[in-house]
Design an enzyme around this catalytic site. Structure first.
Site, short mmCIF file in Angstrom:
data_model
loop_
_atom_site.label_atom_id
_atom_site.label_comp_id
_atom_site.label_asym_id
_atom_site.label_seq_id
_atom_site.Cartn_x
_atom_site.Cartn_y
_atom_site.Cartn_z
N LYS A 62 0.81 -1.20 0.00
CA LYS A 62 0.00 0.00 0.00
C LYS A 62 0.86 1.26 0.00
CE LYS A 62 -3.06 -2.52 2.98
NZ LYS A 62 -3.49 -2.62 4.40
N GLY A 63 2.11 1.12 0.43
CA GLY A 63 2.95 2.29 0.71
C GLY A 63 3.07 3.30 -0.40
N GLU A 118 7.73 2.67 -6.17
CA GLU A 118 7.93 2.12 -4.82
C GLU A 118 8.00 3.24 -3.79
OE1 GLU A 118 8.05 -0.31 -2.85
OE2 GLU A 118 9.23 -2.02 -3.53
N ASP A 119 7.55 2.94 -2.58
CA ASP A 119 7.67 3.94 -1.51
C ASP A 119 9.11 4.01 -1.01
OD1 ASP A 119 7.62 1.38 -0.37
OD2 ASP A 119 6.10 1.85 1.13
N ASP A 122 14.60 -0.60 1.00
CA ASP A 122 15.40 -0.82 2.21
C ASP A 122 16.47 -1.85 1.88
OD1 ASP A 122 16.27 -0.85 4.84
OD2 ASP A 122 14.75 -2.27 5.48
N PHE A 171 13.93 4.01 10.80
CA PHE A 171 12.58 3.66 10.35
C PHE A 171 11.77 4.94 10.22
CE2 PHE A 171 8.31 1.92 10.50
CZ PHE A 171 8.45 0.83 9.65
N VAL A 172 11.06 5.09 9.11
CA VAL A 172 10.29 6.31 8.88
C VAL A 172 8.82 6.00 8.61
CG1 VAL A 172 12.21 7.74 8.08
CG2 VAL A 172 10.99 6.29 6.43
N ASP A 178 3.77 3.26 6.78
CA ASP A 178 2.97 2.99 7.98
C ASP A 178 3.77 2.31 9.08
OD1 ASP A 178 3.25 0.47 6.56
OD2 ASP A 178 1.79 -0.33 7.99
N ARG A 184 -0.07 6.65 7.48
CA ARG A 184 0.14 6.79 6.04
C ARG A 184 -0.29 8.16 5.52
NH1 ARG A 184 1.28 1.56 3.99
NH2 ARG A 184 0.14 -0.14 4.96
P1 IMP Z 1 12.87 -4.16 1.38
O1 IMP Z 1 12.37 -5.40 0.70
O2 IMP Z 1 13.75 -4.49 2.55
O3 IMP Z 1 13.57 -3.21 0.43
O4 IMP Z 1 11.63 -3.44 2.04
C1 IMP Z 1 10.77 -2.65 1.30
C2 IMP Z 1 9.41 -2.54 1.93
O5 IMP Z 1 9.46 -2.57 3.35
C3 IMP Z 1 8.80 -1.19 1.57
O6 IMP Z 1 8.05 -1.25 0.38
C4 IMP Z 1 7.97 -0.85 2.79
O7 IMP Z 1 6.67 -1.37 2.67
C5 IMP Z 1 8.66 -1.55 3.94
N1 IMP Z 1 9.55 -0.60 4.67
C6 IMP Z 1 10.89 -0.56 4.63
N2 IMP Z 1 11.38 0.42 5.39
C7 IMP Z 1 10.31 1.04 5.92
C8 IMP Z 1 10.18 2.18 6.80
O8 IMP Z 1 11.13 2.84 7.24
N3 IMP Z 1 8.90 2.52 7.13
C9 IMP Z 1 7.80 1.84 6.68
N4 IMP Z 1 7.89 0.78 5.84
C10 IMP Z 1 9.13 0.38 5.48
MG MG Z 2 4.43 -1.45 5.56
#
Ligand code: IMP
Ligand code: MG
Length: 197
Positions: A62-63, A118-119, A122, A171-172, A178, A184
């Site tokens: 949803k981000g 993408e939001d 990470d 973490f943000v 969210d 959100r």
């Molecule tokens: P990744 O697979 O580790 O790159 O994680 C990506 C997903 O994790 C993002 O699309 C978010 O939904 C969630 N995510 C990662 N970091 C944060 C954060 O700081 N706040 C909220 N959601 C996060």
């Molecule tokens: Mg999330």
């Protein structure tokens, strides 16, 4: 004289560095003004790069929904939309490395110019899974636009064509992001000062 609708108290624009009364909100990482400016610039860049084409924006729910809605309106081209939902986090704040498609796309990607929105990137695990998955559907092109990239967290360079902001490793929340489905709708991105959910 007619009265307008009552102003309701929602998330307020932060004054200085004390955003809201909510003690879970930490420092502003990206302000409303910075979001506006950067997204306008990304929109111009995408408009130039995709001139003569109609990009298909694929939002990762949803981000990404808040970012995607503002980004789309900053693009001066015919734009198409689709969404997919993946789950990689549960309600924890650490990546599990497991990515599951919870809702798939409605459209066929074959021959389309796909821009994945993408939001936040990470670990990059979600993105690398999605890239492989979408590539296999034979789009004419596939690029990624991420609002946020957390510095130094990706094992491999995630090759992102468009990036809004590189942010420090905290973490943000806000602007689509969210904690347990909340926050959100904050119009800015700030750190999470609450206990680890
Ligand atoms: P990744 O697979 O580790 O790159 O994680 C990506 C997903 O994790 C993002 O699309 C978010 O939904 C969630 N995510 C990662 N970091 C944060 C954060 O700081 N706040 C909220 N959601 C996060
Ligand atoms: Mg999330």
């Amino acid at each position: 004289m007619e009265r307008g609708p009552e102003r309701r108290e929602g998330p307020q624009r932060p004054e200085g560095d004390a955003p809201l009364d909510d003690p879970n909100l930490g420092e502003i990482v990206v302000s409303e003004e910075q979001l506006k400016e950067r997204i306008a610039a990304l929109g111009r860049q995408i408009t130039d790069d995709y001139a003569g084409r109609a990009p298909l924006l694929v939002g990762v729910l949803k981000g990404a929904f808040v970012f995607m809605s503002d980004l789309a309106r900053a693009i001066d081209l015919p734009v198409e939309f689709d969404f997919m939902a993946v789950s990689s986090y549960g309600s924890a704040t650490k990546t599990s490395g497991v990515v599951r498609i919870v809702k798939d796309l409605d459209l066929d990607l074959a021959g389309r110019h796909v821009l994945l929105v993408e939001d936040i990137v990470d670990s990059g695990l979600t993105l690398s899974y999605l890239r492989k998955n979408l590539k296999a559907r034979n789009p004419a092109s596939l690029e990624v636009c991420a609002l946020l990239v957390r510095k130094g967290r990706q094992k491999r360079s995630p090759s992102l064509r468009y990036v809004g902001f590189s942010i420090p490793p905290e973490f943000v929340i806000g602007y689509g992001l969210d904690v347990d489905e909340r926050y959100r709708n904050l119009p800015f991105v700030c750190t999470w000062a609450g206990s680890v959910p």
